[in-house]
Design a protein around this motif. Structure first.
Motif, mmCIF file in Angstrom:
data_model
loop_
_atom_site.group_PDB
_atom_site.id
_atom_site.type_symbol
_atom_site.label_atom_id
_atom_site.label_comp_id
_atom_site.label_asym_id
_atom_site.label_seq_id
_atom_site.Cartn_x
_atom_site.Cartn_y
_atom_site.Cartn_z
ATOM 1 N N LEU A 7 46.749 28.582 47.243
ATOM 2 C CA LEU A 7 46.282 29.944 47.010
ATOM 3 C C LEU A 7 46.788 30.926 48.052
ATOM 4 C CD1 LEU A 7 42.535 29.281 46.047
ATOM 5 C CD2 LEU A 7 44.527 29.432 44.543
ATOM 6 N N LEU A 8 46.989 30.452 49.287
ATOM 7 C CA LEU A 8 47.356 31.384 50.355
ATOM 8 C C LEU A 8 48.097 30.625 51.461
ATOM 9 C CD1 LEU A 8 46.975 34.326 51.526
ATOM 10 C CD2 LEU A 8 44.972 33.393 52.725
ATOM 11 N N ASP A 114 43.055 38.918 53.863
ATOM 12 C CA ASP A 114 43.579 38.150 52.724
ATOM 13 C C ASP A 114 42.835 36.825 52.566
ATOM 14 O OD1 ASP A 114 45.357 40.170 52.274
ATOM 15 O OD2 ASP A 114 47.049 39.172 53.260
ATOM 16 N N THR A 118 40.680 35.920 49.169
ATOM 17 C CA THR A 118 41.110 34.764 48.377
ATOM 18 C C THR A 118 39.975 33.767 48.205
ATOM 19 O OG1 THR A 118 43.353 35.040 49.247
ATOM 20 C CG2 THR A 118 42.842 32.946 48.190
ATOM 21 N N HIS A 122 38.213 32.867 44.546
ATOM 22 C CA HIS A 122 38.232 31.472 44.090
ATOM 23 C C HIS A 122 36.839 31.021 43.667
ATOM 24 C CE1 HIS A 122 38.954 27.177 43.898
ATOM 25 N NE2 HIS A 122 37.997 26.985 44.796
#
Length: 241
Positions: A7-8, A114, A118, A122
């Motif tokens: 995801l990141l 961020d 995120t 989620h």
């Protein structure tokens, strides 16, 4: 088997070991750490395995795992923001049955933002999927809005006047001929009295009559004032065409 989904990824993150306690549950403070001397510097990857979410701290070049932090929800005690900065967190790293709380932070505030967003997105998506699954397993019965036998419904619209019924019509007095009727927009003149109109076809179908001569006392023929102007003098009688 659940596949890994990234995801990141942030290239730089700092880890601080042996951080002091929160001080009676008031929350951790980053200014109590030696921010100029981090214990470890590497990269961070936020990965998911199905509904599970894991923060992985890895070496920048080799990708070797330094530590990982399973995250069950956010916000939670697994990853807890400090009270004096938006760039630093206290995370719970796990190694088998052992765990420890360490400090983690970013040089750029945007990287910290961020990570927060995120994680929120989620777990919001996980909650939405769970609610959909529950509705499919236990569907809510639909309500019956149909009218039962003997029931009726009445709907009133604003701006519309009540329709006059036959009973109301019988109670109204008849309007006399030649009387002006009062309406909402003002007075309306009564319609003219109907007159019988004779068409040219009806005139031709009527038999022509020749009236008796009209002789005055002075032996001169005179026409009545109301005679038809289309009559002609024939000497002794008026002939109607």
């Amino acid at each position: 088997m659940d596949y890994e989904r990234v995801l990141l990824v942030k290239p730089t993150v700092s880890v601080f070991l042996n951080i002091p306690s929160s001080g009676g549950g008031r929350g951790h403070r980053a200014d109590h750490w030696d921010l100029t001397k981090p214990s470890w510097v590497g990269r961070i990857r936020l990965c998911t395995y199905g509904p599970k979410c894991v923060i992985k701290l890895e070496e920048k070049t080799s990708g070797e795992l330094f530590a990982e932090c399973p995250v069950d929800s956010y916000p939670s005690t697994t990853i807890d923001p400090v009270i004096d900065s938006s760039r630093y967190f206290v995370v719970k790293i796990v190694n088998g049955m052992e765990h420890a709380f360490v400090g983690m932070g970013f040089d750029d505030r945007a990287d910290s933002f961020d990570l927060r967003v995120t994680l929120q997105e989620h777990f919001r998506q996980i909650q939405k999927e769970l609610e959909i699954k529950q509705e499919e397993d236990c569907p809510i019965p639909s309500k019956d809005y149909s009218l039962k036998e003997g029931q009726s419904i009445r709907i009133e619209f604003k701006g519309f006047k009540k329709t006059t019924t036959d009973e109301d019509t019988t109670k109204q007095e008849p309007v006399k001929v030649g009387t002006a009727v009062k309406m909402s927009g003002g007075m309306i003149l009564p319609p003219p009295t109907a007159k019988k109109i004779t068409t040219p076809q009806q005139v031709q179908s009527q038999p022509k009559s020749i009236p008796a001569p009209l002789i005055s006392s002075d032996n001169k023929t005179q026409a009545k004032p109301d005679e038809d102007p289309f009559q002609v003098d024939s000497g002794s009688a008026w002939v109607k065409f």
